[in-house]
Design a protein around this motif. Structure first.
Motif: not given
Length: 324
Positions: A122-123, A135-137, A145, A149, A152
Motif C-alpha cells: 500500500y502507498p 492499492l495503487l493510489t 518498494d 512491486i 503487487i
C-alpha cells in the motif's frame, strides 16, 4: 472469461495441499495448523529439494504431485536494511518465485490457491486504516518498494487468472507478522524479531542501554503468525473474491511501546535510546480488516502474550535463529 462466481467449499481433509515455503514463518504455522486439523495430504519441499526460481523444476514438481490446493507462502523477506541494500534481489527473486509457482499451478488447473503478500503493497501515505482499495493510489515506501512491486504483481497475477480462467484463487495481505521460526538476523530481520534479539543480547550481556533506529514514533500493527495461519485456512474455506484481503488485528502501537513490551518480556531493565539519524520507515501502517471480519474471523493472540511466547521460543532456539 468473467470472474469466478461459484461458492467455494470447505477444504477436503484428504486433499493434497502444497505449502510453498513450509519451513518459513508463515508457511510453518499454516503447516502446523493443517496438521493439527487432520489434513493428511500435506506436501512441502525445502529449498535444497526444490528451487522455486528454477522454472522447469517447478513445472516438473507440479506435474508430478498434482496438488489440489496451493498456499504460496514462499518469499525472500527482510527488514528495512536488507530491502534498502538489496532491492534487485527482493524484486527479482520474489517475481521469479511467484511467476513460476502461479504459472505451474495454472498449467495443471489447481482448483484452489492462496497467494500471500504483505501490507507494504500500500502507498506510504495511504489513509489509515488502510482499505484494500488503497492499492495503487499513491507512491510506495522507498525502503521496500522493490519487494512491494513484486507482491503487487502477484496480486494482479491472481486476479488475471480469475478473469481469464475462472479459477477461485485468492490473495491475502498480512500486516507485520511475528512468532516462532521468524528471522532474527542482525541484518535482515523485521522490527519485532530485531528488537527481541537486541534486548535479549543486552540482557545477557548486562548492557546499560539498547539503541534502536529512528524516533520510536511510527506505529505498527503486529499479528502473531498462528493467527495468520488461522485466517488463511478460514479464507480458503469461506472466501472467494478478486480483491486481496487484509489480515491483521485492527490495532497498532508505536515502535517505542513495542520496544517496551520486548524489554519487559526479556527482563531487560536498562535504558532505551533512539538514533534519530536513522530512518523511521513508513509513519503508520494499520490495516482495515473489515472484509476479513465480515467473513466471521477475528484474532485471538494478545500482543504482550505473543511477544512473551516469541521471546521464549527465541531463547530456546537462539543459536539456530541467529545463524539465519
Amino acid at each position: 472469461m468473467n470472474d469466478a462466481k461459484n461458492t467455494v467449499q470447505p477444504l477436503d481433509k484428504a486433499a493434497k495441499i502444497y505449502v510453498a515455503g513450509h519451513r518459513g514463518l508463515v508457511g510453518s504455522a499454516i503447516w502446523r495448523l493443517l496438521e493439527s486439523d487432520g489434513f493428511a495430504g500435506l506436501v512441502g519441499r525445502t529449498h535444497s529439494e526444490l528451487d522455486l526460481t528454477d522454472r522447469e523444476a517447478v513445472f516438473r514438481f507440479f506435474d508430478r504431485e498434482q496438488p489440489e490446493v496451493v498456499v504460496l507462502a514462499a518469499a525472500k523477506v527482510g527488514g528495512i536494511v536488507a530491502n534498502s541494500t538489496y532491492p534487485v534481489d527482493f524484486l527479482s527473486i520474489n517475481s521469479q518465485i511467484q511467476t513460476n509457482v502461479l504459472d505451474a499451478a495454472l498449467n495443471i488447473r489447481v482448483p484452489r490457491l492462496l497467494f500471500l503478500g504483505s501490507s507494504c503493497i500500500y502507498p506510504k501515505f495511504a489513509e489509515q486504516p488502510i482499505r484494500e482499495d488503497s492499492l495503487l493510489t499513491g507512491p510506495l515506501e522507498p525502503t521496500n518498494d522493490a519487494y512491494a512491486i513484486a507482491k503487487i504483481a502477484g496480486i494482479l497475477h491472481v486476479q488475471a487468472v480469475r478473469r481469464q480462467y475462472g479459477l477461485p484463487w485468492i490473495s491475502a495481505m498480512p500486516t507485520n507478522l511475528y512468532g516462532p521460526n521468524d528471522n532474527f538476523s542482525a541484518t535482515s530481520s523485521h522490527v519485532l524479531p530485531g528488537l527481541i534479539r537486541r534486548y535479549e543480547e543486552a540482557r545477557r550481556g548486562s548492557a546499560a542501554y539498547v539503541e534502536n533506529w529512528g524516533t520510536g514514533t511510527p506505529r505498527r500493527e503486529l499479528l502473531h503468525v498462528d493467527d495468520m495461519a488461522s485466517a488463511c485456512i478460514h479464507l480458503l474455506n469461506h472466501f472467494d473474491g478478486p480483491q486481496q484481503v487484509n489480515v491483521g488485528t485492527g490495532r497498532d502501537h508505536s515502535i517505542a511501546e513495542i520496544a517496551q513490551m520486548v524489554a519487559d518480556a526479556t527482563g531487560f531493565t536498562g535504558e532505551t535510546r533512539w538514533d534519530t539519524d536513522r530512518p523511521d520507515g513508513t509513519p503508520r501502517k494499520l490495516l482495515d480488516i473489515s472484509t476479513l471480519a465480515g467473513t466471521g474471523w477475528e484474532p485471538s493472540v494478545e500482543l504482550a502474550d505473543g511477544i512473551k511466547v516469541t521471546v521464549d521460543w527465541y531463547r530456546a532456539n537462539f543459536a539456530s535463529a541467529d545463524a539465519r
